[in-house]
Structures are given as C-alpha cells and as structure tokens.
Scaffold this active site. Structure first.
Site, PDB file in Angstrom:
ATOM      1  N   ALA A 146       0.788  -1.252  -0.024  1.00 13.18           N
ATOM      2  CA  ALA A 146      -0.188  -0.137   0.059  1.00 13.18           C
ATOM      3  C   ALA A 146       0.982   1.329   0.202  1.00 13.18           C
ATOM      4  O   ALA A 146       0.310   2.154   0.197  1.00 13.18           O
ATOM      5  CB  ALA A 146      -0.859   0.094   1.291  1.00 13.18           C
ATOM      6  N   ALA A 147       2.014   1.254  -0.281  1.00  9.69           N
ATOM      7  CA  ALA A 147       2.874   2.481  -0.302  1.00  9.69           C
ATOM      8  C   ALA A 147       2.366   3.297  -1.475  1.00  9.69           C
ATOM      9  O   ALA A 147       2.166   4.589  -1.299  1.00  9.69           O
ATOM     10  CB  ALA A 147       4.324   2.193  -0.653  1.00  9.69           C
ATOM     11  N   GLY A 148       2.075   2.629  -2.769  1.00  7.52           N
ATOM     12  CA  GLY A 148       1.591   3.410  -3.824  1.00  7.52           C
ATOM     13  C   GLY A 148       0.257   4.017  -3.652  1.00  7.52           C
ATOM     14  O   GLY A 148       0.024   5.080  -4.188  1.00  7.52           O
ATOM     15  N   ASP A 149      -0.625   3.438  -2.641  1.00  5.17           N
ATOM     16  CA  ASP A 149      -1.923   3.673  -2.226  1.00  5.17           C
ATOM     17  C   ASP A 149      -1.664   5.061  -1.507  1.00  5.17           C
ATOM     18  O   ASP A 149      -2.480   6.207  -1.537  1.00  5.17           O
ATOM     19  CB  ASP A 149      -2.854   2.872  -1.633  1.00  5.17           C
ATOM     20  CG  ASP A 149      -3.209   1.844  -2.795  1.00  5.17           C
ATOM     21  OD1 ASP A 149      -3.345   2.235  -3.824  1.00  5.17           O
ATOM     22  OD2 ASP A 149      -3.235   0.640  -2.257  1.00  5.17           O
TER      23      ASP A 149
END
Length: 306
Positions: free
Chosen positions: A242-245
């Site tokens: 979830a780093a991209g989110d």
C-alpha cells in the site's frame, strides 16, 4: 478541506510474513499472520483522510464479519461510508505474502467489489460535489469508466491508478486528468520499459502522468513541460504493501490544496516513505502531522521504524 470521493475496492488483507516468498510448488514456514483492512480504494481513502482530506467512499462490502470490520475501520478514519453498499455474500479479500526485504506478492479475490457495476443517483450526486475523484481498477471496468466520465462532465478532477495492470478503454483515458501508474503498470500500458519513455507515451492519452518508482521516487510528466524527477526519502522498508496507495492519497490532498507540483510530489513521497516503515496497508499510513514533521525534520525518517 479538499473534498475527495473514492470509487474503489474494499478488501480484507490476509497477510503472511515470511523470510522469502515460496516458489511455485514450494511450501515455506511463515513468521506471522495478520488480517488487515485494505483494498486499493479503501487504502487511498484512508491515506487521503489521514493526510487531511474530507473523504467519502463509494463501493461495497459483503455481509460477513470482514464487511463489518472494513466499514468500521473506514469510519474510524473519518471516511464517510454512507454510500458504501453492503451486499449478500463475502467481502473482497487480498492474500498477501510479505518477505523480509519488504517486498510482496498479492492475489485479490473481488467478492462484493464485483457487484459494483454502475453508479446510482446518490453516487452521481456525491461525485458531482467533490473536488477530486480517485479511481483504481479493482472494481468492474464499467463503473470505473462511468465514474470518470461523470466526473469529467461536471468539472471534477479525476485521478486514476491503473492497477491491477490492464489495457484501458479510450473513453476512460479520455476522462482521466492524472494517471498514476507504477513503472510496471506504465510498461504494461505502453510496451516501454523505460519510465521516462513510458510517461511521455502516456501523454498521448492523458494530460498528466506520475510514474511511481518505489525507492527511486517518482517521475512527473505533463503536456508542454519537461519531465520532473522527485527522489524518495531513504528509509529502511519493513513492508511496502500500500505504499503506492499512500502516495496517491497524499498526493490528491496536496494537489487539492493547490500546492505546486514539486511540493505535492515531495509531500506524497514522504507519506509513502513513512508507510513502508510499518507493517500492513491502512494500518501503516501516516497522519498529516507525521508527514509535516518528516518534511520539517528529515531525521524523523531515520528513527527506528514503529
């Protein structure tokens, strides 16, 4: 506050932590297991809310215990769930393996998310009153496209994360203001493995692109301007899930507040760097005060992960 609507998925993440991910046909012993609320839509909603946005969620959860927990977590994070549907059957799930280097592999089972095939009048009204609409590809493509087209017709800025990677219909791209793929998704969309070349190619379809590059930061491209590279803060990654989110949620808040693009990208990159220092998806996302502290004092990122 920036008004943000997220049209997207909610999943319960079933996460196994291992020294290394198993190869095909191989069994490995895990170190621990957790169930963590997630889904790309819910993740972006939580990230945006914690970064200071006023956020509402459109999507669906199942009638199972996971659905109850997913709704509760969103509400606890101050995300408006009035238009988050509850449907009979299971909620969506994501089956995730996280290795000791922080890398992950994910299998998503859509569950209730697959039932969101079109907007109703309440959804349309909510989108019409927003500043920005966040979209991903874990709902049926028909409703993602419908949401983007409806937002564009009402002057609402659209931000699309093209994940899971697939070819996109022209009408969806035509209604997208900002496309935020990672480097693998950008390559899948364009056939070009060089992020700069992929970003420039995507400008034929959309006016602005941000290609996220993990620990290398991100690359911004817009029609009529030179591409801009923004480095990521250097941190020790514990879990990149979830780093991209987190990046997209924080970026949306920053853009909605009218921050210049370089500042908005640095803000989002700092939020993502903070998130990889903790385990989990929504549980790892930083609050606005943490992002500001890390920007003001970079040594904040060098402390031991929480």
């Amino acid at each position: 506050m920036t008004s943000i609507v997220v049209l997207g998925s909610t999943n319960m993440d079933l996460v196994a932590y291992v020294e290394r991910a198993p190869a095909r046909g191989e069994t490995v012993t895990g170190r621990s297991f957790r169930t963590i609320p997630g889904g790309k839509g819910a993740n972006q909603a939580v990230a945006a809310a914690r970064a200071g946005g006023e956020v509402a969620m459109i999507g669906a959860v199942g009638s199972d215990d996971f659905g109850t927990r997913l709704r509760s977590v969103l509400e606890h994070c101050a995300v408006d769930t009035d238009l988050l549907r509850t449907v009979e059957g299971p909620s969506g799930t994501a089956h995730i393996v996280v290795d000791d280097e922080g890398g992950n592999a994910i299998v998503v089972v859509p569950g209730a998310n697959a039932t969101v095939t079109s907007l109703d009048h309440g959804d349309e009204a909510l989108i019409s009153g927003a500043d920005l609409l966040l979209l991903q590809l874990e709902l049926p493509l028909s409703v993602v496209t419908e949401g983007a087209v409806h937002a564009r017709a009402r002057g609402v800025r659209t931000v699309l994360t093209p994940a899971p990677a697939r070819q996109l219909p022209p009408e969806l791209l035509a209604a997208t203001d900002l496309l935020v793929p990672n480097e693998h998704e950008a390559a899948a969309l364009t056939g070009r493995t060089d992020p700069r070349a992929a970003a420039l190619a995507l400008l034929d379809a959309v006016p602005e692109v941000v290609v996220t590059l993990g620990a290398a930061g991100c690359l911004y491209a817009a029609r009529g301007a030179e591409p801009l590279s923004v480095p990521a803060p250097r941190v020790r990654a514990v879990d990149t899930t979830a780093a991209g989110d987190t990046f997209v949620g924080a970026l949306t808040v920053a853009l909605g507040e009218g921050r210049p693009v370089p500042e908005a990208l640095a803000w989002a990159a700092t939020a993502a760097a903070l998130s990889v220092r903790r385990e989990g998806a929504s549980t790892s996302m930083p609050y606005r005060v943490e992002i500001e502290a890390a920007l003001d004092a970079p040594e904040f990122l060098e402390a031991d992960p929480v």
